[in-house]
Design a protein around this motif. Structure first.
Motif, short mmCIF file in Angstrom:
data_model
loop_
_atom_site.label_atom_id
_atom_site.label_comp_id
_atom_site.label_asym_id
_atom_site.label_seq_id
_atom_site.Cartn_x
_atom_site.Cartn_y
_atom_site.Cartn_z
N HIS A 215 0.80 -1.22 0.00
CA HIS A 215 0.00 0.00 0.00
C HIS A 215 0.84 1.27 0.00
N LEU A 216 2.06 1.18 0.53
CA LEU A 216 2.86 2.39 0.75
C LEU A 216 3.76 2.75 -0.43
N PHE A 217 4.44 1.76 -0.96
CA PHE A 217 5.46 2.05 -1.96
C PHE A 217 4.87 2.14 -3.37
N PRO A 218 5.49 3.01 -4.23
CA PRO A 218 4.99 3.17 -5.60
C PRO A 218 4.91 1.80 -6.31
N PRO A 219 3.89 1.63 -7.19
CA PRO A 219 2.94 2.65 -7.66
C PRO A 219 1.75 2.85 -6.72
N ASN A 220 1.72 2.16 -5.59
CA ASN A 220 0.60 2.29 -4.66
C ASN A 220 0.78 3.56 -3.82
N PHE A 221 -0.30 3.95 -3.13
CA PHE A 221 -0.26 5.19 -2.36
C PHE A 221 -1.12 5.04 -1.10
N LEU A 222 -0.60 5.57 0.00
CA LEU A 222 -1.30 5.55 1.28
C LEU A 222 -1.40 6.98 1.80
N GLY A 223 -2.61 7.39 2.21
CA GLY A 223 -2.81 8.74 2.71
C GLY A 223 -2.11 8.99 4.03
N TRP A 224 -1.98 10.28 4.38
CA TRP A 224 -1.25 10.63 5.60
C TRP A 224 -1.93 10.09 6.86
N GLN A 225 -3.22 10.22 6.93
CA GLN A 225 -3.94 9.77 8.12
C GLN A 225 -3.69 8.29 8.38
N GLU A 226 -3.70 7.49 7.31
CA GLU A 226 -3.45 6.06 7.46
C GLU A 226 -2.00 5.80 7.85
N ARG A 227 -1.08 6.59 7.31
CA ARG A 227 0.34 6.41 7.64
C ARG A 227 0.60 6.65 9.14
N PHE A 228 0.03 7.74 9.64
CA PHE A 228 0.25 8.04 11.06
C PHE A 228 -0.43 6.99 11.94
N LYS A 229 -1.58 6.51 11.49
CA LYS A 229 -2.29 5.46 12.23
C LYS A 229 -1.44 4.19 12.30
N VAL A 230 -0.76 3.86 11.19
CA VAL A 230 0.11 2.69 11.17
C VAL A 230 1.29 2.88 12.12
N ALA A 231 1.87 4.08 12.12
CA ALA A 231 3.01 4.37 13.00
C ALA A 231 2.64 4.14 14.46
N ILE A 232 1.47 4.61 14.86
CA ILE A 232 1.03 4.43 16.24
C ILE A 232 0.72 2.96 16.52
N GLY A 233 0.03 2.30 15.60
CA GLY A 233 -0.34 0.90 15.81
C GLY A 233 0.87 0.00 15.98
N VAL A 234 1.89 0.18 15.12
CA VAL A 234 3.10 -0.64 15.23
C VAL A 234 3.83 -0.33 16.54
N ALA A 235 3.86 0.95 16.93
CA ALA A 235 4.49 1.33 18.20
C ALA A 235 3.78 0.67 19.38
N LYS A 236 2.45 0.63 19.33
CA LYS A 236 1.69 -0.02 20.40
C LYS A 236 2.02 -1.50 20.48
N GLY A 237 2.05 -2.16 19.35
CA GLY A 237 2.33 -3.59 19.34
C GLY A 237 3.72 -3.91 19.87
N LEU A 238 4.73 -3.15 19.42
CA LEU A 238 6.10 -3.40 19.89
C LEU A 238 6.26 -3.04 21.36
N ALA A 239 5.60 -1.95 21.79
CA ALA A 239 5.67 -1.57 23.22
C ALA A 239 5.09 -2.68 24.08
N TYR A 240 4.02 -3.30 23.60
CA TYR A 240 3.43 -4.42 24.34
C TYR A 240 4.40 -5.60 24.41
N LEU A 241 5.01 -5.96 23.30
CA LEU A 241 5.96 -7.07 23.28
C LEU A 241 7.16 -6.81 24.19
N HIS A 242 7.64 -5.58 24.18
CA HIS A 242 8.86 -5.26 24.93
C HIS A 242 8.62 -5.01 26.41
#
Length: 797
Positions: free
Chosen positions: A593-620
């Protein structure tokens, strides 16, 4: 002059008397402790407010249920300072405050006033909800008792981060007790014992993380409410309901003096209370109820006992625990010592040392080698877990505890080396000692009715649970053919994590027909189970562990549960086949979804950043087992239908790394471009390798291209795109150039982004990819930084 004074006095007395007949207390009026009919009543007569007396000369200004048989109190103004039975009164003063005075005129309690408002309270009213309110002339509420709960929460009373439910000291003793229900600093509702000697949390289950207990720490509102139907919901996702849910039932949620939180329903015909939900099933797991060195046992209600070599500290109050019959050892003197074993008994907390996979002899030596050690706990769960104790609090005996406590004492003390039975101390001789008695003592209700109900409910619930567990084990044994570790049994079944047969997965995937993806750890195929669940089945490569070893490792992964981690439903281990079964994620991986030729909007990108951070914070930081992912990359970040990020392949590094004594890994893991320098430098591998990988991912979210690719410089020398990008941005920031943001941002966004969020993501990304791992942040701090700018809106630049 005398006539005028007499007239004023008469008018004042007449004004005070009106409180008896009116539903409100007006300014200048008062309620007197000496008149039993001097009180406020709610319009529907459900609640009464006035003086509640206990004994001969102690009164509390309170609110209680009118129709309850024992006038059950739901709020109290002066719980720690009862007033005299003569001359005490409560009145509405000139400044609009409600004031409680004792017989000598001393102010015992006063309602807080809001200095920001220019109006003052004109009257006090008791609402049908049980809320005592002060209103100004326009009817606006200036103060309410709902904002200052004592030990009880009523329907529609909001429970916030500044509130606490604190228990009474005991039956008939309304003083502030030791048990409390409140929002902790991690935004989770908890129960805590805060006594003279210790403070200790005991609910939710301390053996499991926030998420494994069904809670969510990532919220900031910290608010909860009990509705009129009997359903409780909280911002930390705690939810429970009364078994008699419905309207027109009077209810209360109370922090009881035995340390249990209970939801009650009032039987309108008898005026008695029925328990319709409770937090603690095993009351002996409430901390502090038997004091230091005391052990709580069931007979069938919870009662205290002293271990061999100890005696009751105060026969009139068993909550004070037990004292030694022998002198405490000193570090300067050596003496012959022995250990007395008490099976199925543990003391929670005060661990000096924890060791895993050790023998009982090693555990004994650990205790003997530390003069502070009072005892050690050894758990027989297949791994040999050893906990040495510096103090003995929160003792309990439970048939579910697969271990023993070993008490350290001089050889001269007369005590058997093995204690097979503990006798409960007789608490019937003292009213005070009954404070930690059975659940039937919370109200002056019919004990016979209460126990009949409890026995019926416990028997029914127990029978259902036993049948459920036995059927689950039968299915598990039939498929597995070997006994699983004892500690995994119930939680594995209750989480639907199970073992699959190879033939079952072969059929579900139509002989592994539809491949979803392939990586170093194996290929993933789409499948549909017999219950019509769509799943992803991963055939693991190079996993040749024995069944029991693989089961022990994969069961840990099965316990991990977080909204930002792919849910693992089960596994297969037959011959050389090793497979993992997980939930199917609709939108596939982030890279698609992120890399060309595909495209991901900013709102979704920031949502992904937070979601991955939450998951890793939980694991760690929060996971039952500390887990390093070791391969964080866009291909292992899946997006569901709402573009919520879910991390896949966590725990695989643990599965493939057997025999490691520390954090050292026997071979390099991860994907080129996302791997931390530690791998190449042969340094110990810690959670900071995931932080580095996350830094690459979050910068790729901003840039919109692969930073793991190689770039060709003017000198025709190659360097990683990541290195070049970070180097240029750092230089521009140091030189004060404003164009660095434009250099970092994906031009396809066309200005549709939040500058504050983008700056924060770049700042975090650069700090995460520092070569010196000590300079990298933790995932917990990364998450907090992102959450601080979560609400920022994006604008067109």
């Amino acid at each position: 002059m005398k006539y005028r004074a007499f007239s004023v006095s008469f008018l004042c007395l007449l004004c005070f008397a009106t409180a008896k007949t009116l539903g409100s207390l007006k300014r200048g009026s008062s309620l007197s402790v000496e008149d039993d009919s001097d009180f406020l009543t709610s319009p529907d007569k459900s609640f009464t407010c006035g003086f509640h007396g206990v004994g001969t000369n102690a009164y509390w200004f309170s609110i209680w249920f009118t129709s309850s048989k024992d006038r059950t109190i739901v709020w109290m103004a002066n719980r720690d300072k009862p007033v005299n039975g003569l001359g005490s009164r409560v009145y509405l003063s000139r400044d609009g405050s409600m004031v409680l005075t004792d017989v000598d005129g001393a102010i015992i309690w006063k309602s807080s006033t809001n200095s920001s408002t220019s109006t003052v309270a004109e009257r006090a009213e008791l609402l049908d909800s049980g809320n005592l309110v002060l209103k100004d002339p326009s009817g606006k509420i200036l103060w309410q008792s709902f904002d200052f709960p004592t030990d009880t929460l009523l329907p529609n009373q909001r429970f916030r981060k500044t509130n606490k439910l604190i228990s009474n000291l005991g039956r008939g003793d309304f003083g502030t007790g030791y048990f409390s229900f409140y929002f902790d600093n991690d935004n989770v509702l908890k129960l805590m014992y805060d006594g003279p000697d210790i403070s200790s949390l005991y609910w939710p289950d301390l053996d499991y993380s926030v998420f494994q207990n069904g809670r969510n720490a990532y919220n900031s509102s910290r608010v909860a409410v009990l509705d009129e139907l009997g359903s409780f919901s909280s911002s930390d996702e705690l939810q429970f309901s009364a078994f008699d849910m419905g309207l027109r039932v009077k209810r209360r949620l109370s922090m009881d003096y035995d340390g249990n939180l209970r939801l009650y329903s009032l039987n309108s015909s008898t005026g008695l209370w029925i328990i319709t939900w409770q937090a603690m099933v095993e009351l002996c797991k409430v901390h502090g109820i038997c004091g230091q060195n005391g052990i709580c046992i069931y007979t069938p209600g919870p009662k205290c006992s002293c271990p061999p070599g100890y005696e009751v500290a105060d026969p009139s109050n068993l909550n004070l625990g037990c004292k030694r019959k022998f002198k405490k050892r000193t570090c300067s003197k050596s003496q012959e010592e022995k250990f007395v074993q008490i099976p199925q008994v543990d003391f929670y907390g005060f661990d000096l040392n924890f060791s895993n996979t050790v023998s009982i002899d090693d555990c004994r030596q650990l205790c003997l080698g530390d003069c502070r050690c009072e005892a050690f706990s050894y758990r027989l769960n297949g791994e040999g877990r050893c906990y040495t104790k510096s103090a003995l609090f929160n003792g309990y005996k439970s048939p579910d505890f697969v271990g023993s406590i070993y008490l350290r004492m001089p050889v001269s003390v007369e005590a058997p080396l093995l204690v097979t039975r503990l006798n409960a101390l007789d608490s019937c001789k003292s009213t005070e000692a009954q404070k930690m008695g059975s659940a039937s003592m919370y109200d002056n209700t019919s004990k016979r009715v209460r126990w009949a109900y409890l026995y019926w409910f416990a028997t029914a619930a127990g029978a259902v649970e036993i049948l459920f567990i036995l059927s689950g084990w039968w299915l598990l044994f039939r498929r597995h053919g070997a006994r699983a570790p004892i500690e995994d049994g119930y939680h594995v079944i209750s989480s639907q994590f199970r073992m699959f047969r190879y033939a079952e997965l072969k059929k579900a995937t139509k002989t592994f027909k539809e491949e979803l993806g392939r990586g170093a750890s194996g290929a993933v195929f789409k499948g549909v189970l017999e219950d019509e669940r769509v799943v992803a089945v991963k055939k693991l490569a190079d996993i040749y562990q024995g069944e029991d070893v693989f089961w022990a490792e994969v069961s840990i992964i099965g316990k991990i549960n977080h909204m930002n981690l792919v849910r693992i439903w089960g596994f297969c281990s037959e011959d050389k086949h090793r497979l993992l079964v997980s939930e199917f994620i609709e939108n596939g991986s982030l890279d698609k979804h992120l890399f060309p030729p595909n495209f991901l909007g900013w709102q979704e990108r920031f949502k992904v950043a937070i979601g991955v951070a939450k998951g890793l914070a939980y694991l760690h930081h929060e996971c039952l087992e500390w887990v390093i992912h070791c391969d964080v990359k866009p291909e292992n970040i899946l997006l569901d239908s709402n573009f919520e990020a879910k991390i896949a392949d966590f725990g695989l590094a643990k599965l493939t790394q057997r025999g490691s004594q520390s954090s050292m890994f026997s071979k390099v893991r991860g994907t080129k471009g996302y791997m931390a320098p530690e791998w190449a430098l042969n340094l110990p591998i810690t959670a900071k390798v995931d932080v580095y990988s996350y830094g690459v991912v979050i910068l790729e979210l901003v840039k919109g291209i692969r930073l793991s690719n190689w770039a060709l410089e003017d000198s025709e020398e190659q360097e990683a795109e990541l290195t070049r990008c970070v180097r240029i941005v750092k230089r521009k920031i140091q030189c004060g150039e404003d164009s660095w943001m434009e250099d970092m941002l994906d031009p396809r966004l066309k200005g549709q982004f939040s500058r504050k969020q983008a700056e924060k993501m770049v700042e975090i990304g650069i700090s995460c990819v520092e070569e010196d791992r000590s300079r990298r942040p933790t995932m917990d701090s990364v998450l907090q930084d992102l959450l601080e700018c979560e609400g920022e809106s994006y604008v067109h630049l």
